[in-house]
Design a protein around this motif. Sequence first.
Motif, PDB file in Angstrom:
ATOM      1  N   ALA A  45      32.743  55.051  48.178  1.00  0.00           N
ATOM      2  CA  ALA A  45      32.689  54.600  46.787  1.00  0.00           C
ATOM      3  C   ALA A  45      33.101  53.136  46.665  1.00  0.00           C
ATOM      4  N   ALA A  46      34.143  52.748  47.371  1.00  0.00           N
ATOM      5  CA  ALA A  46      34.598  51.355  47.328  1.00  0.00           C
ATOM      6  C   ALA A  46      33.541  50.417  47.886  1.00  0.00           C
ATOM      7  N   THR A  47      32.890  50.847  48.992  1.00  0.00           N
ATOM      8  CA  THR A  47      31.850  50.019  49.601  1.00  0.00           C
ATOM      9  C   THR A  47      30.677  49.846  48.648  1.00  0.00           C
ATOM     10  N   GLY A  55      44.413  49.829  48.091  1.00  0.00           N
ATOM     11  CA  GLY A  55      44.346  51.210  48.563  1.00  0.00           C
ATOM     12  C   GLY A  55      43.018  51.896  48.337  1.00  0.00           C
ATOM     13  N   TRP A  56      42.054  51.212  47.683  1.00  0.00           N
ATOM     14  CA  TRP A  56      40.743  51.859  47.456  1.00  0.00           C
ATOM     15  C   TRP A  56      39.833  51.548  48.634  1.00  0.00           C
ATOM     16  N   SER A  57      39.383  52.582  49.320  1.00  0.00           N
ATOM     17  CA  SER A  57      38.478  52.423  50.454  1.00  0.00           C
ATOM     18  C   SER A  57      37.529  53.609  50.482  1.00  0.00           C
ATOM     19  N   GLY A  58      36.604  53.535  51.440  1.00  0.00           N
ATOM     20  CA  GLY A  58      35.653  54.613  51.578  1.00  0.00           C
ATOM     21  C   GLY A  58      34.296  54.250  51.002  1.00  0.00           C
ATOM     22  N   THR A  94      36.768  43.227  40.308  1.00  0.00           N
ATOM     23  CA  THR A  94      36.801  44.654  39.948  1.00  0.00           C
ATOM     24  C   THR A  94      36.961  45.569  41.144  1.00  0.00           C
ATOM     25  N   THR A  95      36.517  45.165  42.309  1.00  0.00           N
ATOM     26  CA  THR A  95      36.620  46.041  43.485  1.00  0.00           C
ATOM     27  C   THR A  95      37.851  45.750  44.330  1.00  0.00           C
ATOM     28  N   ARG A  96      38.639  44.782  43.891  1.00  0.00           N
ATOM     29  CA  ARG A  96      39.828  44.432  44.685  1.00  0.00           C
ATOM     30  C   ARG A  96      41.033  45.268  44.227  1.00  0.00           C
ATOM     31  N   VAL A  97      40.932  46.565  44.441  1.00  0.00           N
ATOM     32  CA  VAL A  97      41.996  47.491  44.057  1.00  0.00           C
ATOM     33  C   VAL A  97      42.741  47.934  45.312  1.00  0.00           C
TER      34      VAL A  97
END
Length: 438
Positions: free
Chosen positions: A41-43, A36-39, A31-34
């Motif tokens: 919230a991603a962490t 371009g998603w970082s920062g 679910t978290t392997r999107v």
Amino acid sequence: MWQAQDMWRRGRALMVAAVGLETVRDRVATTTRVAGWSGAAATAAAAESTTLVAGFEEAVSSLRRVEAVVTDAGDERASLDRWGPPDADVLAELDARVAGALRQTVVDPGGSPRAERPDDGVAVDAADVLDAVLRARLAADRDSLREVERDLAAEVDRSFLGGVFTDADAGLAETRDRLAALEATLAVLALPGRRLVHYEQGPHRTTVAVAVGAVGSAGRVAVFVPGAGTTVGGDLAERDAETARIVADAGRRADSAIAGITWLGYEAPAWNAELVDPARSVAGLGPARAGAAALADALQALDLPRHDVDDGPRVSIVAHSYGTVLAAEALRDGGSADAVVLMGSPGWNDPPPDAPAPYVLEAATDPVADLGRFGTDPSELPTATVLATDGAVGHGAYLDEGSVSASNVAAVVAGTEVVRGSRSTDVADVLRFLLRLW
């Protein structure tokens, strides 16, 4: 009380549930392997996802441990059914052990989740269940017999001519014989690795079977069936020692664990007034037929495949003298074996067609081995493998420590190379041939 099929069905359901949870776990992990998603919230999402995945992994591990115990419990219930119809005490002991095993798969004694792999589940062994119940029953019977002995001894002391006219003397003698059998059994059970897998107060004598080694997990099992004149009180210790030597010698040769059973689970015919009783005489089939069902049950229980392997252990019957007559009857009564060793056999009595070709040991000047009383002299069978017995003389030396014949028996049990003997003709063979012609 639950049946074997109940536990097997529950085991399959638990396995399906574990596979389903594994699928959910894998989806959560992605679910978290999107891209371009970082920062922050991603962490944070990754941390929560990792926690969830760890929880699912522990749940899957617990399910698999429980499934292993539940499926194993089905195996052991099936095995108990094959040893013989289990009574209420045996079933209650099995249920209690399964309950304890299930509790132990979830938490350790300190209350923390268990961390071992699913295949490290806690096993329940039918032989352990039988041993626990039968030992307690034997000890209780011993205490009761001691009271009977005291009462009969007092009656004999008070009676005219020592109780001859009241049968108190005969009752006292039988009670003391049975007490001697129980004391002998308890002495053997005090040795390392022994378990009681059969115990019965027969009509005339006590019968027992004692296992040495882990029968439930062994890859090879030897079942030693002694012959006429054998009693629990007088012979169990020596027969158990012979079984233990077979197990130890075979264990040094084999690539799998070895266990053995000393099968005194039948009333072996005695060399006394029983000779004139057709139902009990060593000259007839009565004692063998009476004991065949119990031995057949044991052979079936040992041959029962487990859920996680294709086949049960390799079972070898090692029979001596009249014990070979019992072995043939047990094979006809539904028992099965992978190998049969016949020592000093008075005749191999028409076993079923699927019975294994026997290994035969016939010592020099063994009069019993030449009788042919109960069928063909097995050394004359074209399919038999005659084994060397160098140095053994007479009827009772086949399992003498360090003997060639004892070494050959261990080799059969282990499935390794044997030392073959020659098909010899002695005086008794010639006499039997002449009698047939006459």
